[in-house]
Design a protein around this motif. Structure first.
Motif, PDB file in Angstrom:
ATOM      1  N   GLU A  72      -0.357   1.108   8.233  1.00 13.56           N
ATOM      2  CA  GLU A  72      -1.277   2.035   7.570  1.00 13.56           C
ATOM      3  C   GLU A  72      -1.501   1.605   6.118  1.00 13.56           C
ATOM      4  O   GLU A  72      -0.558   1.318   5.382  1.00 13.56           O
ATOM      5  CB  GLU A  72      -0.707   3.452   7.611  1.00 13.56           C
ATOM      6  CG  GLU A  72      -1.656   4.496   7.043  1.00 13.56           C
ATOM      7  CD  GLU A  72      -1.122   5.904   7.172  1.00 13.56           C
ATOM      8  OE1 GLU A  72      -1.760   6.833   6.643  1.00 13.56           O
ATOM      9  OE2 GLU A  72      -0.050   6.075   7.810  1.00 13.56           O
ATOM     10  N   GLY A  73      -2.767   1.524   5.720  1.00 10.59           N
ATOM     11  CA  GLY A  73      -3.109   1.131   4.357  1.00 10.59           C
ATOM     12  C   GLY A  73      -3.206  -0.364   4.144  1.00 10.59           C
ATOM     13  O   GLY A  73      -3.480  -0.819   3.021  1.00 10.59           O
ATOM     14  N   GLU A  74      -2.987  -1.148   5.191  1.00 11.75           N
ATOM     15  CA  GLU A  74      -3.051  -2.609   5.090  1.00 11.75           C
ATOM     16  C   GLU A  74      -4.258  -3.131   5.877  1.00 11.75           C
ATOM     17  O   GLU A  74      -4.709  -2.476   6.829  1.00 11.75           O
ATOM     18  CB  GLU A  74      -1.759  -3.231   5.637  1.00 11.75           C
ATOM     19  CG  GLU A  74      -0.489  -2.777   4.947  1.00 11.75           C
ATOM     20  CD  GLU A  74      -0.401  -3.216   3.495  1.00 11.75           C
ATOM     21  OE1 GLU A  74      -1.149  -4.136   3.091  1.00 11.75           O
ATOM     22  OE2 GLU A  74       0.408  -2.641   2.761  1.00 11.75           O
ATOM     23  N   PRO A  75      -4.779  -4.298   5.486  1.00 15.56           N
ATOM     24  CA  PRO A  75      -4.376  -5.132   4.339  1.00 15.56           C
ATOM     25  C   PRO A  75      -4.972  -4.596   3.038  1.00 15.56           C
ATOM     26  O   PRO A  75      -6.079  -4.060   3.032  1.00 15.56           O
ATOM     27  CB  PRO A  75      -4.975  -6.494   4.694  1.00 15.56           C
ATOM     28  CG  PRO A  75      -6.199  -6.158   5.496  1.00 15.56           C
ATOM     29  CD  PRO A  75      -5.863  -4.932   6.280  1.00 15.56           C
ATOM     30  N   ASN A  76      -4.225  -4.754   1.944  1.00 13.93           N
ATOM     31  CA  ASN A  76      -4.700  -4.217   0.661  1.00 13.93           C
ATOM     32  C   ASN A  76      -4.894  -5.293  -0.405  1.00 13.93           C
ATOM     33  O   ASN A  76      -5.346  -4.998  -1.508  1.00 13.93           O
ATOM     34  CB  ASN A  76      -3.738  -3.144   0.143  1.00 13.93           C
ATOM     35  CG  ASN A  76      -2.322  -3.668  -0.036  1.00 13.93           C
ATOM     36  OD1 ASN A  76      -2.090  -4.880  -0.058  1.00 13.93           O
ATOM     37  ND2 ASN A  76      -1.368  -2.755  -0.145  1.00 13.93           N
ATOM     38  N   ASN A  77      -4.525  -6.543  -0.087  1.00 15.54           N
ATOM     39  CA  ASN A  77      -4.701  -7.669  -1.016  1.00 15.54           C
ATOM     40  C   ASN A  77      -4.139  -7.355  -2.400  1.00 15.54           C
ATOM     41  O   ASN A  77      -4.728  -7.681  -3.427  1.00 15.54           O
ATOM     42  CB  ASN A  77      -6.185  -8.049  -1.131  1.00 15.54           C
ATOM     43  CG  ASN A  77      -6.384  -9.414  -1.778  1.00 15.54           C
ATOM     44  OD1 ASN A  77      -5.571 -10.318  -1.595  1.00 15.54           O
ATOM     45  ND2 ASN A  77      -7.458  -9.562  -2.546  1.00 15.54           N
ATOM     46  N   HIS A  78      -2.973  -6.742  -2.428  1.00 16.42           N
ATOM     47  CA  HIS A  78      -2.351  -6.379  -3.698  1.00 16.42           C
ATOM     48  C   HIS A  78      -1.675  -7.613  -4.299  1.00 16.42           C
ATOM     49  O   HIS A  78      -0.646  -8.069  -3.826  1.00 16.42           O
ATOM     50  CB  HIS A  78      -1.318  -5.271  -3.472  1.00 16.42           C
ATOM     51  CG  HIS A  78      -0.634  -4.833  -4.725  1.00 16.42           C
ATOM     52  ND1 HIS A  78      -1.292  -4.160  -5.725  1.00 16.42           N
ATOM     53  CD2 HIS A  78       0.653  -4.983  -5.136  1.00 16.42           C
ATOM     54  CE1 HIS A  78      -0.438  -3.908  -6.706  1.00 16.42           C
ATOM     55  NE2 HIS A  78       0.754  -4.399  -6.376  1.00 16.42           N
ATOM     56  N   GLY A  79      -2.270  -8.173  -5.333  1.00 11.72           N
ATOM     57  CA  GLY A  79      -1.685  -9.344  -5.984  1.00 11.72           C
ATOM     58  C   GLY A  79      -1.939 -10.630  -5.232  1.00 11.72           C
ATOM     59  O   GLY A  79      -1.026 -11.447  -5.074  1.00 11.72           O
ATOM     60  N   ASP A  80      -3.169 -10.821  -4.759  1.00 13.60           N
ATOM     61  CA  ASP A  80      -3.557 -12.059  -4.087  1.00 13.60           C
ATOM     62  C   ASP A  80      -2.714 -12.300  -2.832  1.00 13.60           C
ATOM     63  O   ASP A  80      -2.064 -13.334  -2.668  1.00 13.60           O
ATOM     64  CB  ASP A  80      -3.427 -13.252  -5.050  1.00 13.60           C
ATOM     65  CG  ASP A  80      -4.147 -14.489  -4.521  1.00 13.60           C
ATOM     66  OD1 ASP A  80      -5.094 -14.323  -3.736  1.00 13.60           O
ATOM     67  OD2 ASP A  80      -3.740 -15.607  -4.885  1.00 13.60           O
ATOM     68  N   GLU A  81      -2.747 -11.345  -1.926  1.00 10.78           N
ATOM     69  CA  GLU A  81      -1.988 -11.433  -0.677  1.00 10.78           C
ATOM     70  C   GLU A  81      -2.906 -11.955   0.435  1.00 10.78           C
ATOM     71  O   GLU A  81      -3.774 -11.237   0.926  1.00 10.78           O
ATOM     72  CB  GLU A  81      -1.424 -10.061  -0.307  1.00 10.78           C
ATOM     73  CG  GLU A  81      -0.423  -9.531  -1.334  1.00 10.78           C
ATOM     74  CD  GLU A  81       0.070  -8.139  -1.003  1.00 10.78           C
ATOM     75  OE1 GLU A  81       1.212  -7.810  -1.383  1.00 10.78           O
ATOM     76  OE2 GLU A  81      -0.687  -7.372  -0.365  1.00 10.78           O
TER      77      GLU A  81
END
Length: 228
Positions: free
Chosen positions: A186-195
């Motif tokens: 849940e909530g993914e993918p969010n690309n938090h910090g170049d993921e």
């Protein structure tokens, strides 16, 4: 003169118990030696080894038939004895072949290797290629459940062969096929910090930085045993 094919009572010194069956002592040595082969046989050696063992068993059968034919005509008990020896030969040969290499797990026609070390995503790809496999591509709900059960049991974050590092937001597998079936948390993918790379963790997928060191899982098709 005594018959060469006289039946023997249990405990006769010319017979031994092998796998719960009475087998003539002169045959048990060959069966034991074939079962004690080391587990480190490579796949390149296995077909030649099976051929040589099959040839040896054929020669043994010919010897048995010649010995029986010299002394007397074949009887029902003789045929049953020969059938027993052939049955144990088949069991021995079957035990030499595995559809997956040692330390791999079999599931629905594929073999899976679960690493005991951690690597960045790119090195995990190379490690699988060195094993003649791919960083795992998940193509069904059943496969996801299988990998999830292993992952949860070992409480590991594990790289899978999915990323969008070539084109942000365009998720592709390591074989360049597009993502169709997904199991994001849940909530993914969010690309938090170049993921840009995907890991299997707990109950689903999470995008993470490709430079993070995780465990990894390889996948390749099983290798059918000769004659299967």
């Amino acid at each position: 003169m005594a018959e060469m094919c006289d039946s023997k009572e249990p405990g006769d010194p010319e017979e031994e118990i092998f796998g719960g069956q009475r087998v003539k002592k002169k045959y048990t040595g060959l069966l034991r030696s074939s079962r004690s082969l080391p587990e480190c046989l490579t796949r390149a050696q296995l077909p030649l080894l099976l051929l040589l063992i099959s040839l040896g068993f054929f020669m043994l059968l010919v010897t048995i038939l010649v010995q029986v034919g010299v002394s007397q005509e074949l009887t029902r008990s003789d045929l049953e004895e020969i059938l027993q020896q052939l049955t144990w030969m088949n069991v021995t040969l079957a035990g030499l072949c595995r559809p997956c290499p040692w330390k791999w797990e079999l599931f629905q026609g594929s073999c899976y290797f679960f690493s005991q070390t951690q690597n960045v995503w790119k090195d995990a790809i190379s490690a699988c290629q060195n094993l003649r496999a791919q960083l795992v591509i998940i193509s069904s709900t059943e496969e996801q459940k299988f990998l999830k059960s292993w992952n949860t049991r070992n409480n590991q974050r594990t790289w899978i062969g999915l990323s969008d590092h070539h084109n942000e937001g365009s998720w592709k597998w390591v074989d360049n096929s597009p993502l169709q079936l997904s199991f994001w948390k849940e909530g993914e993918p969010n690309n938090h910090g170049d993921e840009d790379c995907v890991e299997l963790y707990s109950d689903g997928w999470n995008d993470n930085r490709c430079s993070v060191e995780n465990f990894w899982t390889c996948k390749k098709p099983l290798s059918p045993c000769p004659g299967s």
